[in-house]
Design an enzyme around this catalytic site. Structure first.
Site, PDB file in Angstrom:
ATOM      1  N   HIS A   1      -5.981  -2.969   6.680  1.00 57.42           N
ATOM      2  CA  HIS A   1      -5.281  -3.840   5.737  1.00 57.42           C
ATOM      3  C   HIS A   1      -4.171  -4.627   6.411  1.00 57.42           C
ATOM      4  CE1 HIS A   1      -7.341  -2.814   2.089  1.00 57.42           C
ATOM      5  NE2 HIS A   1      -7.120  -1.528   2.248  1.00 57.42           N
TER       6      HIS A   1
ATOM      7  N   TYR B   1       0.820  -1.211   0.000  1.00 56.64           N
ATOM      8  CA  TYR B   1       0.000   0.000   0.000  1.00 56.64           C
ATOM      9  C   TYR B   1       0.853   1.260   0.000  1.00 56.64           C
ATOM     10  CZ  TYR B   1      -4.574  -2.030  -0.179  1.00 56.64           C
ATOM     11  OH  TYR B   1      -5.699  -2.671  -0.629  1.00 56.64           O
TER      12      TYR B   1
END
Length: 720
Positions: free
Chosen positions: A397, A242
Site C-alpha cells: 500500500h 491503514y
C-alpha cells in the site's frame, strides 16, 4: 439442523468471555443516563430495531463492494453486534432471539458457499469478494454472538458454533494460510477474527494459531504483527490511513487477550506500543482527518468505528484524561464497559486537552527506517502543520514518494497528497476496488511533492524493491518556534542521492510560519530533474511570463503518471519573478522559488487520459531542470493576508518576502530570505549532523558561521 425456538435460560458454561459478565453488568441501569453512552445506546437501538422490523435477510453472495448482497451482509454483522450488546445492556430477549434467528440462517447458508463469484485478484472470500471483509464480518459478529451464546439451547449453540464460527475461523486460517500468516493489515483482521472466535468457542488451538501463526512458531500471528508492523513510536508501517483501519482488530483482540490471558500483559508488550499506537493515530491528523499518505482516502477522520473503540480501550487501559477530549470531539463512544467509563468521566469533567506535538514518528520495528516528521506551529488540531514523509515503503500500500511533504494551514490542506485512486464501496467504480489509476497515477512519484528523475518513479515503480530501502532521517528538531527536518534518500534512482531540508520558520511580522524547502540532488550522469508541488487553491498571480495552452491541452508524458498530466502553461522564471500565488479558504499562499539555471516551470492539472473520469482534477506546479548532474531546488511557501468575499475585502495579498538567496558551500548551505521591511532571515544547513561540528559558508561577501546541523540568524529591519 435445530429449528428456531425461544431463547432459553442462560447457561453459565457459555457465558461471555470477550468481556467479563460483571463488567457487562455495569452498563445496565445508570449507564443509559450517562450522556455520551446514552446517546450511543439510543443510536444502536434505532439501528437494530429498524433491522428487526425489516426482517432477516441473509442473501446468497454475488456482488462486489457496494453491491446489494455485499451491503446486506455488512448490515447484518452490524445488527448482530448491536443486538448482542443491546441484550447484555437491556436484558430484552427480543435482541437475543433476533441474533439467534439470523445466525441460524447463516448456519444454513455458510456451509454451501465456495469462493465468492465476484472475487478479483485478491484472496477470495465467501460472504464477500475478498476474505478481508469476511474477517471483518467475523470480528463484529463473534462479539454479538458471545453476548447471547449463553441464551441458546445446546442444539442451536452447536449448530451455530460448527456451521458459522468454526467454519469461518477454519477458512480464514487453514483455508488461507498465505493471508493468515502475512505481516499485513489483512492478516491482522484475520488473526483477530480467529483468535476472538477461539476464545468464544473455548478452542485454545484457534487462539494459539492467532497468537503465534499457523505453525505456532511465532514468526507470524498477532504477536509478530505487533512486533513488526509498529515502530517503537507506535507508527504503523502502512501509513496513517491503514493505521486507523488496523487499530480496530489490534485493540479488540488485545482487549480479548487481556480479559482471557492476563498473563500475556499485552498492553505492556514492547513498552506499551499498542497504547502508543492509539496516541500516534491521533497525532497523525489535522482537524481530525488523517494525513492521506500511501493508499489513503482523504475523508477518513477520527470519527470512525476504529477510533471510537481505540479511544475507549486506550482510556480504559491508561485513564489518560486527554483521551476524553478526543472522545468529546468525536461525539460518540462505544457500548462497552470502557465506553461507559469514557462517558461517565467526560460527564464528570475529567477531560484535559489532547496536545498535538511536533514529533518525529520513527518507522520500522527498530525505529531505524526513517519516519514521519510532524512540525506544528501550536498545540491545537488546526494549528499550522508541516508533514515530512521520510518513511519506509509501507508494503504494497506504499507509494513511490520518498521525502514527500504536505502542508496544512487555516483549516485546509494546502500542499496536498492525492492518496488513493478509489471510490470505496461504490459499485459503479470497479466494485469499490482500487482503480487502475491507483497504479498509473496515485502511486507514481510525479503525483507527489518530491523529486522525479528522468520521468521515472522511485525504485522503478516496484514496491518490493522499495521495501528493501528506506530514507535516513539525518536530523529533526521539534523544539522551539523554528522546526527542522533533514532527511536523505539513496537508491530510489541508480546513482542518485537526494537530501531534503524542510523548515517551519516564523518570520517577523508573520501571523503564521513560512515553510523553507531545500532539496539537493546529486547524480553521476546528466538527467532531467522534476520537482512537483501539488496544491489546493485558485491561482491569483503568476510572477513570470507564461505560454498558456488555451486552445489545446498537451499531455506532459506517456508513462509513470506523466500521461495523466495536462499542461496548462509553461514559463521560464528568473530569481526576481519566480512566484505563484493562489487563494484557498480566504488565505493567500505564495510559492517563491530560486530556479536553477535554465529551469522551467510547468503549470499542470491531473486528469488526462482518464476516459472513465476516475481521477480528481487537481492543480500542480512542476520545476524542471534538464541535462544536470546535480541541482538544488530552493523554495519558500508563505501564507499571508485574508480575503473575505462577504465583506468584499482583501488585505495582505502581497508576499512579505521580496527575495530569496542560496549558496551551497563545501559542507553546508545558506539560505537567506529578504523581507519587505528591510530585515532578513538567514539559515545555515550543514551536511554533517554532528552537533559539535563547526561550519562556515560565504554568501554575498560575508561569512555565515554556525555549529551543529542547523542555525538561524535574524537581521533586524532597516532603521530609518
Amino acid at each position: 439442523m435445530a429449528s428456531a425456538q425461544s431463547v432459553v435460560a442462560p447457561d453459565p458454561v457459555a457465558a461471555p468471555v470477550l468481556f467479563k459478565p460483571a463488567a457487562m453488568a455495569t452498563m445496565t441501569g445508570s449507564g443509559a443516563k450517562s450522556p455520551l453512552f446514552g446517546e450511543e445506546l439510543r443510536r444502536v437501538r434505532r439501528t437494530v430495531d429498524a433491522a428487526i422490523k425489516a426482517g432477516i435477510n441473509v442473501p446468497v453472495p454475488k456482488d462486489p463492494g457496494g453491491g446489494a448482497t455485499h451491503e446486506q451482509h455488512k448490515r447484518n454483522y452490524i445488527a448482530l453486534y448491536g443486538a448482542g450488546i443491546l441484550y447484555r445492556i437491556t436484558g430484552d430477549r427480543i435482541y437475543a432471539d433476533y441474533a439467534r434467528r439470523m445466525l441460524l440462517e447463516y448456519a444454513r447458508l455458510y456451509p454451501t458457499l465456495g469462493a465468492h463469484p465476484a472475487a478479483a485478484n485478491e484472496a477470495a472470500g465467501r460472504l464477500f469478494w475478498q476474505s478481508l471483509n469476511d474477517s471483518v464480518w467475523l470480528v463484529y459478529a463473534v462479539q454479538g454472538y458471545d453476548a447471547i451464546r449463553d441464551t441458546l439451547s445446546a442444539a442451536d449453540r452447536k449448530t451455530i458454533d460448527d456451521n458459522v464460527f468454526r467454519r469461518m475461523a477454519t477458512f480464514l486460517s487453514e483455508g488461507q494460510p498465505k493471508i493468515f500468516n502475512l505481516i499485513h493489515n489483512h492478516a491482522t483482521w484475520a488473526v483477530a477474527a480467529v483468535g476472538m472466535t477461539g476464545y468464544v468457542l473455548r478452542d485454545r488451538a484457534l487462539v494459539d494459531k492467532a497468537l503465534k501463526g499457523s505453525d505456532l512458531s511465532g514468526k507470524s500471528g498477532f504477536i509478530a504483527q505487533v512486533d513488526q508492523l509498529f515502530s517503537p513510536a507506535g507508527y504503523y508501517t502502512e501509513g496513517p490511513y491503514y493505521q486507523r483501519y488496523a487499530m480496530l482488530p489490534f485493540v479488540l483482540f488485545a482487549k480479548a487477550i487481556e480479559t482471557n490471558d492476563p498473563g500475556q500483559r499485552i498492553f505492556a508488550h514492547r513498552d506499551g506500543v499498542l497504547v502508543k499506537a492509539i496516541r500516534t493515530s491521533i497525532q497523525l491528523t489535522y482537524d481530525g482527518y488523517f494525513f492521506p499518505l500511501n493508499d489513503a482516502m482523504p475523508d477518513k477522520s477520527l470519527k470512525t468505528d476504529e477510533l471510537y473503540q481505540a479511544v475507549a480501550i486506550g482510556y480504559g487501559v491508561t485513564r489518560d484524561p486527554t483521551f476524553l477530549s478526543i472522545a468529546q470531539w468525536q461525539g460518540q463512544t462505544v457500548l462497552t464497559p470502557d465506553g461507559l467509563l469514557v462517558s461517565q468521566d467526560l460527564a464528570a469533567g475529567k477531560a484535559q486537552p489532547f496536545v498535538y506535538t511536533s514529533q518525529l514518528f520513527s518507522d520500522g520495528p527498530d525505529g531505524k527506517q526513517g519516519g514521519i516528521a510532524v512540525m506544528r506551529a501550536g498545540p491545537g488540531d488546526r494549528d499550522e502543520v508541516v508533514v515530512a514523509k521520510n518513511t519506509a515503503m509501507g508494503l504494497g500500500h506504499g507509494h513511490f514518494d520518498k521525502l514527500n511533504w504536505l502542508f496544512y494551514e487555516n483549516g485546509n490542506a494546502v500542499v496536498t497528497d492525492y492518496g488513493a485512486a478509489r471510490f470505496l464501496n461504490v459499485e459503479s467504480k470497479d466494485g469499490g476496488r482500487y482503480l487502475k489509476e491507483n497504479e498509473s497515477w496515485a502511486k507514481q512519484t510525479v503525483a507527489h511533492n518530491t523529486l522525479v528523475v528522468d520521468q521515472a518513479s522511485h525504485f522503478g515503480g516496484k514496491w518490493k524493491v522499495g521495501q528493501t530501502l528506506a530514507p535516513k532521517q539525518i536530523y529533526f528538531s521539534g523544539d522551539g518556534a523554528t522546526k527542522v527536518s533533514i532527511a536523505e534518500m539513496t537508491g530510489a534512482y541508480p546513482g542518485v542521492v537526494f537530501r531534503r531540508t524542510l523548515v517551519q520558520l516564523p518570520i517577523p511580522g508573520g501571523a503564521t510560519p513560512v515553510v523553507v524547502d531545500l532539496l539537493h540532488a546529486a547524480g553521476g550522469t546528466p538527467a532531467t530533474y522534476d520537482l512537483p508541488l501539488h496544491y489546493s487553491g485558485h491561482i491569483t498571480d503568476v510572477g513570470f511570463p507564461v505560454q498558456s495552452n488555451g486552445k489545446a491541452r498537451p499531455v506532459l508524458g506517456t508513462a509513470n503518471g506523466y500521461q495523466h498530466i495536462w499542461v496548462d502553461a509553461v514559463g521560464t522564471p528568473d530569481p526576481t519573478n519566480a512566484t505563484v500565488t493562489w487563494l484557498k479558504g480566504g488565505r493567500f499562499y505564495t510559492y517563491r522559488v530560486l530556479p536553477p539555471q535554465g529551469a522551467t516551470m510547468i503549470l499542470g492539472e491531473s486528469g488526462a487520459n482518464d476516459p472513465r473520469f476516475n481521477l480528481r482534477r487537481e492543480p500542480m506546479l512542476i520545476q524542471r531542470v534538464t541535462g544536470a548532474t546535480t541541482t538544488d531546488f530552493v523554495g519558500v511557501l508563505e501564507p499571508h493576508g485574508a480575503y473575505d468575499p462577504s465583506a468584499e475585502t482583501t488585505v495582505g495579498a502581497k508576499s512579505r518576502i521580496v527575495a530569496l538567496h542560496h549558496v551551497r558551500g563545501k559542507d553546508g548551505d545558506v539560505v537567506v530570505l529578504d523581507l519587505g521591511n528591510g530585515g532578513a532571515v538567514t539559515l545555515g544547513i550543514a551536511e554533517n549532523a554532528d552537533p559539535a561540528a563547526a561550519h562556515s559558508v560565504a554568501i554575498e561577501g560575508r561569512a555565515v558561521s554556525w555549529k551543529g546541523p542547523f542555525a538561524r540568524f535574524d537581521t533586524p529591519k532597516a532603521v530609518k
